[in-house]
Enzyme design. Sequence first.
Site, short mmCIF file in Angstrom:
data_model
loop_
_atom_site.label_atom_id
_atom_site.label_comp_id
_atom_site.label_asym_id
_atom_site.label_seq_id
_atom_site.Cartn_x
_atom_site.Cartn_y
_atom_site.Cartn_z
N MET A 185 -56.22 2.49 -33.75
CA MET A 185 -57.26 3.26 -33.76
C MET A 185 -57.98 3.66 -34.72
O MET A 185 -58.46 4.55 -34.76
CB MET A 185 -57.08 4.48 -32.75
CG MET A 185 -56.52 3.73 -31.23
SD MET A 185 -56.91 5.02 -30.02
CE MET A 185 -55.82 6.23 -30.19
N GLY A 186 -57.47 3.14 -35.99
CA GLY A 186 -57.84 3.67 -37.32
C GLY A 186 -57.24 5.01 -37.75
O GLY A 186 -56.14 5.30 -37.28
N HIS A 198 -49.29 2.55 -40.18
CA HIS A 198 -50.15 1.36 -39.90
C HIS A 198 -49.96 0.20 -40.86
O HIS A 198 -50.06 -0.94 -40.84
CB HIS A 198 -51.37 1.75 -39.73
CG HIS A 198 -52.11 2.92 -38.50
ND1 HIS A 198 -52.15 4.00 -38.98
CD2 HIS A 198 -52.06 2.65 -37.16
CE1 HIS A 198 -52.30 4.82 -37.57
NE2 HIS A 198 -52.37 3.93 -36.83
N ASP A 252 -44.68 4.27 -30.75
CA ASP A 252 -45.26 4.21 -29.24
C ASP A 252 -44.26 3.35 -28.56
O ASP A 252 -44.65 2.15 -27.96
CB ASP A 252 -46.45 3.97 -29.18
CG ASP A 252 -47.40 4.75 -30.10
OD1 ASP A 252 -47.79 5.79 -29.58
OD2 ASP A 252 -47.68 4.27 -31.18
P1 AMP Z 1 -52.65 3.83 -33.18
O1 AMP Z 1 -53.55 3.81 -34.13
O2 AMP Z 1 -52.04 5.09 -32.92
O3 AMP Z 1 -53.04 3.18 -31.69
O4 AMP Z 1 -51.42 2.86 -33.52
C1 AMP Z 1 -51.56 1.49 -33.80
C2 AMP Z 1 -50.38 0.90 -34.09
O5 AMP Z 1 -49.48 1.45 -35.00
C3 AMP Z 1 -49.38 1.05 -32.66
O6 AMP Z 1 -48.66 -0.05 -32.72
C4 AMP Z 1 -48.36 2.22 -33.05
O7 AMP Z 1 -47.28 2.13 -32.52
C5 AMP Z 1 -48.34 1.72 -34.49
N1 AMP Z 1 -47.65 3.19 -35.46
C6 AMP Z 1 -48.17 4.34 -35.16
N2 AMP Z 1 -47.74 5.22 -36.12
C7 AMP Z 1 -46.70 4.49 -36.48
C8 AMP Z 1 -45.35 4.96 -37.10
N3 AMP Z 1 -45.41 5.98 -38.00
N4 AMP Z 1 -44.52 3.95 -37.57
C9 AMP Z 1 -44.53 2.69 -37.18
N5 AMP Z 1 -45.74 2.37 -36.34
C10 AMP Z 1 -46.71 3.19 -35.84
#
Ligand code: AMP
Length: 283
Positions: free
Chosen positions: A30-31, A37, A150
């Site tokens: 989601m940026g 990320h 997640d």
């Molecule tokens: P999001 O932008 O929050 O939807 O996350 C995008 C992807 O990055 C998802 O697969 C999350 O699980 C992963 N992600 C977010 N934060 C972390 C983190 N601290 N460590 C590893 N993966 C992450």
Amino acid sequence: MIIVHDPPAMQQLADDARKSGKTIAFVPTMGALHAGHLTLIRKATGYGDSVVTSIFVNPTQFGAGEDFDRYPRNLDKDAALAAEAGSDVVFAPSAGAMYPQGYATFVSVEGIAGLLEGQSRPGHFRGVATVVAKLCLIVKPHVLLLGQKDGQQVIVLRRMLMDLNIPVRLVVVPTVREKDGLAMSSRNVYLTPGQREEAPVLYASLRMAEQRLREGERNAETVRSAMRDMITSGSHGVIDYVSVARGDTLEELSVIAPPLSVMISLAVRFGPTRLIDNISLTL
Ligand code: AMP
């Protein structure tokens, strides 16, 4: 690195890559990209000849009163970071392109999606499953990389990929943390300095729970209760849930009888900011 906004143009690019024998590795986000990320994107370069990162704040996974409107957005900065980490394509569609007028189709994973996060955020996983199914049909990846951060999302999406025969290999990347243990999250920027100082208690409580289980504690409620005590005595955080559950079904455990995979997870609010974290282990 190229930025693509239009879903049909992304599909064409994916078709061309596949026709020329390239493997596509895909990181949906989601940026507001942070080191978590970027670790996924860097890992993706080892799985695909072409790495696609999507940046899309998906409206259907936010509930009423959640942070959709104030979610941090900065496409130029994110695209530069994604390129630096090794992304070849950034797919950044508009909400209108993903959900045009008359849009009516949703993917609903039954059972597991109603627990924990699903209970606190009704409809959340319906939005997540829908957008990831759509993104897989647009980006056409061979490999999909998701973060363990997640944890329930991984379980729900693994189920969806299997149930819908989506031919994608799922790679799960360990949670990337700040030095003090706090899981990196785009939402950490909402924390006040005081809340930021207290937030590492979340990971500390997960580690304590893990240690209790590894040392032989077999009463799950004793572990949950110790987590609650540690969080409430060490911070102003308001607990949404703490869970010690089966790692496959997320069914809440009472007696722990190894061999067993366990997911210890939590959601805690610091003011309006809701943080989640988890540890998965096998006993
Ligand atoms: P999001 O932008 O929050 O939807 O996350 C995008 C992807 O990055 C998802 O697969 C999350 O699980 C992963 N992600 C977010 N934060 C972390 C983190 N601290 N460590 C590893 N993966 C992450």
